[in-house]
Motif scaffolding. Structure first.
Motif, PDB file in Angstrom:
ATOM      1  N   ILE A  52       0.826  -1.208   0.000  1.00 22.17           N
ATOM      2  CA  ILE A  52       0.000   0.000   0.000  1.00 22.17           C
ATOM      3  C   ILE A  52       0.863   1.261   0.000  1.00 22.17           C
ATOM      4  CG2 ILE A  52      -1.621   1.366   1.379  1.00 22.17           C
ATOM      5  CD1 ILE A  52      -3.117  -1.178   2.022  1.00 22.17           C
ATOM      6  N   PRO A  53       1.878   1.385   0.866  1.00 21.55           N
ATOM      7  CA  PRO A  53       2.751   2.567   0.788  1.00 21.55           C
ATOM      8  C   PRO A  53       3.497   2.650  -0.545  1.00 21.55           C
ATOM      9  CG  PRO A  53       3.023   1.442   2.888  1.00 21.55           C
ATOM     10  CD  PRO A  53       2.220   0.532   2.027  1.00 21.55           C
ATOM     11  N   VAL A  54       3.900   1.493  -1.084  1.00 19.50           N
ATOM     12  CA  VAL A  54       4.626   1.484  -2.353  1.00 19.50           C
ATOM     13  C   VAL A  54       3.751   2.035  -3.477  1.00 19.50           C
ATOM     14  CG1 VAL A  54       5.578  -0.027  -4.146  1.00 19.50           C
ATOM     15  CG2 VAL A  54       6.204  -0.381  -1.755  1.00 19.50           C
ATOM     16  N   LEU A  55       2.516   1.555  -3.568  1.00 19.47           N
ATOM     17  CA  LEU A  55       1.621   1.997  -4.641  1.00 19.47           C
ATOM     18  C   LEU A  55       1.212   3.450  -4.468  1.00 19.47           C
ATOM     19  CD1 LEU A  55       0.004   1.378  -7.166  1.00 19.47           C
ATOM     20  CD2 LEU A  55      -1.828   0.464  -5.713  1.00 19.47           C
ATOM     21  N   THR A  56       0.872   3.833  -3.238  1.00 17.44           N
ATOM     22  CA  THR A  56       0.459   5.222  -2.989  1.00 17.44           C
ATOM     23  C   THR A  56       1.577   6.199  -3.337  1.00 17.44           C
ATOM     24  OG1 THR A  56      -0.993   4.477  -1.199  1.00 17.44           O
ATOM     25  CG2 THR A  56      -0.426   6.810  -1.246  1.00 17.44           C
ATOM     26  N   THR A  57       2.785   5.879  -2.936  1.00 14.33           N
ATOM     27  CA  THR A  57       3.931   6.744  -3.229  1.00 14.33           C
ATOM     28  C   THR A  57       4.225   6.781  -4.723  1.00 14.33           C
ATOM     29  OG1 THR A  57       4.903   6.255  -1.064  1.00 14.33           O
ATOM     30  CG2 THR A  57       6.367   7.170  -2.732  1.00 14.33           C
ATOM     31  N   ALA A  58       4.127   5.622  -5.380  1.00 17.24           N
ATOM     32  CA  ALA A  58       4.400   5.565  -6.819  1.00 17.24           C
ATOM     33  C   ALA A  58       3.406   6.413  -7.607  1.00 17.24           C
ATOM     34  CB  ALA A  58       4.353   4.115  -7.300  1.00 17.24           C
ATOM     35  N   LEU A  59       2.133   6.381  -7.227  1.00 16.36           N
ATOM     36  CA  LEU A  59       1.128   7.191  -7.909  1.00 16.36           C
ATOM     37  C   LEU A  59       1.393   8.685  -7.698  1.00 16.36           C
ATOM     38  CD1 LEU A  59      -2.107   5.166  -7.030  1.00 16.36           C
ATOM     39  CD2 LEU A  59      -1.016   5.342  -9.281  1.00 16.36           C
ATOM     40  N   ALA A  60       1.662   9.054  -6.434  1.00 17.53           N
ATOM     41  CA  ALA A  60       1.948  10.466  -6.143  1.00 17.53           C
ATOM     42  C   ALA A  60       3.219  10.922  -6.839  1.00 17.53           C
ATOM     43  CB  ALA A  60       2.064  10.662  -4.637  1.00 17.53           C
ATOM     44  N   ASP A  61       4.206  10.039  -6.908  1.00 17.99           N
ATOM     45  CA  ASP A  61       5.481  10.370  -7.545  1.00 17.99           C
ATOM     46  C   ASP A  61       5.288  10.594  -9.044  1.00 17.99           C
ATOM     47  OD1 ASP A  61       8.366  10.683  -7.302  1.00 17.99           O
ATOM     48  OD2 ASP A  61       8.504   8.837  -8.480  1.00 17.99           O
ATOM     49  N   GLU A  62       4.518   9.713  -9.688  1.00 19.33           N
ATOM     50  CA  GLU A  62       4.274   9.854 -11.123  1.00 19.33           C
ATOM     51  C   GLU A  62       3.484  11.128 -11.427  1.00 19.33           C
ATOM     52  OE1 GLU A  62       4.446   9.433 -15.035  1.00 19.33           O
ATOM     53  OE2 GLU A  62       5.555   8.260 -13.558  1.00 19.33           O
ATOM     54  N   GLN A  63       2.506  11.435 -10.555  1.00 17.40           N
ATOM     55  CA  GLN A  63       1.740  12.667 -10.755  1.00 17.40           C
ATOM     56  C   GLN A  63       2.640  13.892 -10.582  1.00 17.40           C
ATOM     57  OE1 GLN A  63      -1.345  12.948 -11.875  1.00 17.40           O
ATOM     58  NE2 GLN A  63      -1.168  15.188 -11.852  1.00 17.40           N
ATOM     59  N   ALA A  64       3.584  13.819  -9.660  1.00 14.37           N
ATOM     60  CA  ALA A  64       4.512  14.935  -9.448  1.00 14.37           C
ATOM     61  C   ALA A  64       5.354  15.184 -10.697  1.00 14.37           C
ATOM     62  CB  ALA A  64       5.407  14.640  -8.248  1.00 14.37           C
ATOM     63  N   TRP A  65       5.812  14.094 -11.337  1.00 17.12           N
ATOM     64  CA  TRP A  65       6.590  14.266 -12.571  1.00 17.12           C
ATOM     65  C   TRP A  65       5.715  14.809 -13.689  1.00 17.12           C
ATOM     66  CZ3 TRP A  65      11.663  14.362 -12.878  1.00 17.12           C
ATOM     67  CH2 TRP A  65      12.404  13.721 -11.884  1.00 17.12           C
ATOM     68  N   ARG A  66       4.454  14.401 -13.720  1.00 19.97           N
ATOM     69  CA  ARG A  66       3.540  14.943 -14.725  1.00 19.97           C
ATOM     70  C   ARG A  66       3.360  16.443 -14.545  1.00 19.97           C
ATOM     71  NH1 ARG A  66      -1.682  11.026 -15.868  1.00 19.97           N
ATOM     72  NH2 ARG A  66      -0.531   9.234 -16.733  1.00 19.97           N
ATOM     73  N   ASN A  67       3.341  16.863 -13.296  1.00 16.98           N
ATOM     74  CA  ASN A  67       3.129  18.285 -13.013  1.00 16.98           C
ATOM     75  C   ASN A  67       4.250  19.164 -13.555  1.00 16.98           C
ATOM     76  OD1 ASN A  67       0.758  17.636 -11.693  1.00 16.98           O
ATOM     77  ND2 ASN A  67       1.646  17.750  -9.639  1.00 16.98           N
ATOM     78  N   VAL A  68       5.430  18.569 -13.752  1.00 16.42           N
ATOM     79  CA  VAL A  68       6.551  19.340 -14.316  1.00 16.42           C
ATOM     80  C   VAL A  68       6.739  19.018 -15.792  1.00 16.42           C
ATOM     81  CG1 VAL A  68       7.750  19.623 -12.127  1.00 16.42           C
ATOM     82  CG2 VAL A  68       8.213  17.604 -13.524  1.00 16.42           C
ATOM     83  N   GLY A  69       5.703  18.432 -16.408  1.00 17.39           N
ATOM     84  CA  GLY A  69       5.720  18.193 -17.841  1.00 17.39           C
ATOM     85  C   GLY A  69       6.460  16.959 -18.287  1.00 17.39           C
TER      86      GLY A  69
END
Length: 372
Positions: A52-69
């Motif tokens: 659960i922490p792995v998936l939650t962090t991975a989703l937030a991490d990917e969204q963070a990279w999307r936010n910077v294009g």
């Protein structure tokens, strides 16, 4: 002096009324109680301390990279001899983006909640911390529900269904934009897991009293220790079995996030299916009737006040509980942060993380060296 509303809890079961279930403990009921630990403990090992922490962090991490294009998760190819327009996880440094132009290397961008920016790992740990705080509030305000009437069994079923369903819902967390929803599911599932432990363990003293071997204080303690240790052992066994299944899935699927989702939906199915079967085999064994004019919240608050006033009378027990709280919370924190450290700093994939979660020795020790 003990509060009057709690005196009923200390009376013999026979005095609680016709609805009290004081039948002797049967083999089926004992096995059902042990089976529930076998069912719910997979959430602790595979879920909140693992994927659960792995998936939650991975989703937030990917969204963070999307936010910077940088929405395309390209991995740097060392065979090309250079790093260009790609992301790479470097052990000890985390994930970095290496641009082809003379631009700054981007490292660990934050994810945004409105005007608030937060690191993906910090978001996951904040959700876990909030869930623990919510557990504490829930326990302190509703713990009396496990003592009076027939709510114990019904609430165990309710939190099992909600907790397992929210765990299975992680299979739907595919798009990174759902990172915030993954955090909510984390909180709900972990709160329900904690509540299930309260209602599950509330059966233990009743089962001990119903055991024909518990005919003296010393024998009662021995029976309680035996049942408790067998429950822990069954919990470890369930967790070990499912983590080996999850290990096979993650390795077979190349350590992808899809394998994490599959493992989590299996965790929820395991908890709900076997947990429901276990609950069906438990007798209600009602507690005394709830005092008239008293709510569950007021009774829980009164019980907490009584325990606090008696802390000097039972100073050793109070000290033990205080130390155990620090130990338990510290151990849980290390487990979760350790998994995130492996993911973020050591660049481990899901299959490698699954291998870290195996606790075979814990299961063996609970059976081989019971505390009496």
């Amino acid at each position: 002096m003990e509060d009057a509303e709690h005196t009923a809890l200390r009376q013999p079961i026979e005095s609680w009324g016709d609805k009290a279930t004081n039948q002797p403990l049967s083999r089926k009921e004992k096995q059902s109680w042990l089976l529930y630990d076998f069912a719910q403990s997979v959430y602790s090992l595979v879920g909140i301390s693992g994927f659960i922490p792995v998936l939650t962090t991975a989703l937030a991490d990917e969204q963070a990279w999307r936010n910077v294009g940088l929405s395309t998760p390209e991995t740097c190819d060392a065979s090309k001899g250079i790093l260009y327009d790609c992301r790479k996880c470097i052990e000890g440094e985390g994930t970095k983006f290496f641009p082809s132009a003379n631009a700054s290397i981007i490292t660990d961008p934050p994810v945004s909640i409105g005007s608030l920016s937060i690191d993906p790992v910090a978001f996951t740990t904040a959700c876990i911390s909030f869930s623990v705080l919510a557990q504490a509030v829930l326990f302190l305000t509703t713990s009396a529900a496990a003592d009076y009437g027939t709510l114990r069994k019904r609430l165990l079923l309710v939190v099992t269904v909600i907790g397992a369903a929210s765990t299975m819902a992680f299979v739907l967390m595919i798009d990174p934009s759902a990172w915030w929803l993954a955090g909510i599911l984390l909180i709900i599932s972990n709160v329900c897991f904690g509540a299930s432990q309260v209602y599950y363990n509330a059966f233990l003293p009743l089962l001990v009293d119903a055991d024909s071997r518990a005919n003296s204080p010393d024998k009662r303690d021995a029976v309680a220790n035996e049942l408790s240790n067998q429950g822990y052992a069954m919990g470890y066994l369930g967790g070990v079995i499912l983590i080996f299944v999850a290990l096979g899935i993650t390795v077979g699927m190349g350590g992808s996030l899809a394998s994490v989702r599959v493992s989590l939906v299996l965790t929820g199915i395991w908890w709900l299916g076997l947990g429901g079967l276990a609950i069906s085999g438990l007798k209600a064994r009602p507690g005394p009737p709830r005092p008239e004019g008293k709510s569950i919240v007021s009774l829980s608050s009164a019980a907490l006040g009584t325990a606090w006033r008696q802390r000097k009378e039972y100073s050793e027990a109070f000290s033990f509980l205080l130390v155990y709280f620090v130990f338990s919370d510290g151990y849980s924190t290390i487990s979760v942060v350790g998994v995130l450290f492996a993911q973020q700093e050591l660049c481990m994939n899901s299959g490698e993380i699954a291998a870290l979660l195996v606790e075979v020795s814990a299961h063996a020790g609970m059976w081989r060296f019971p505390f009496r």
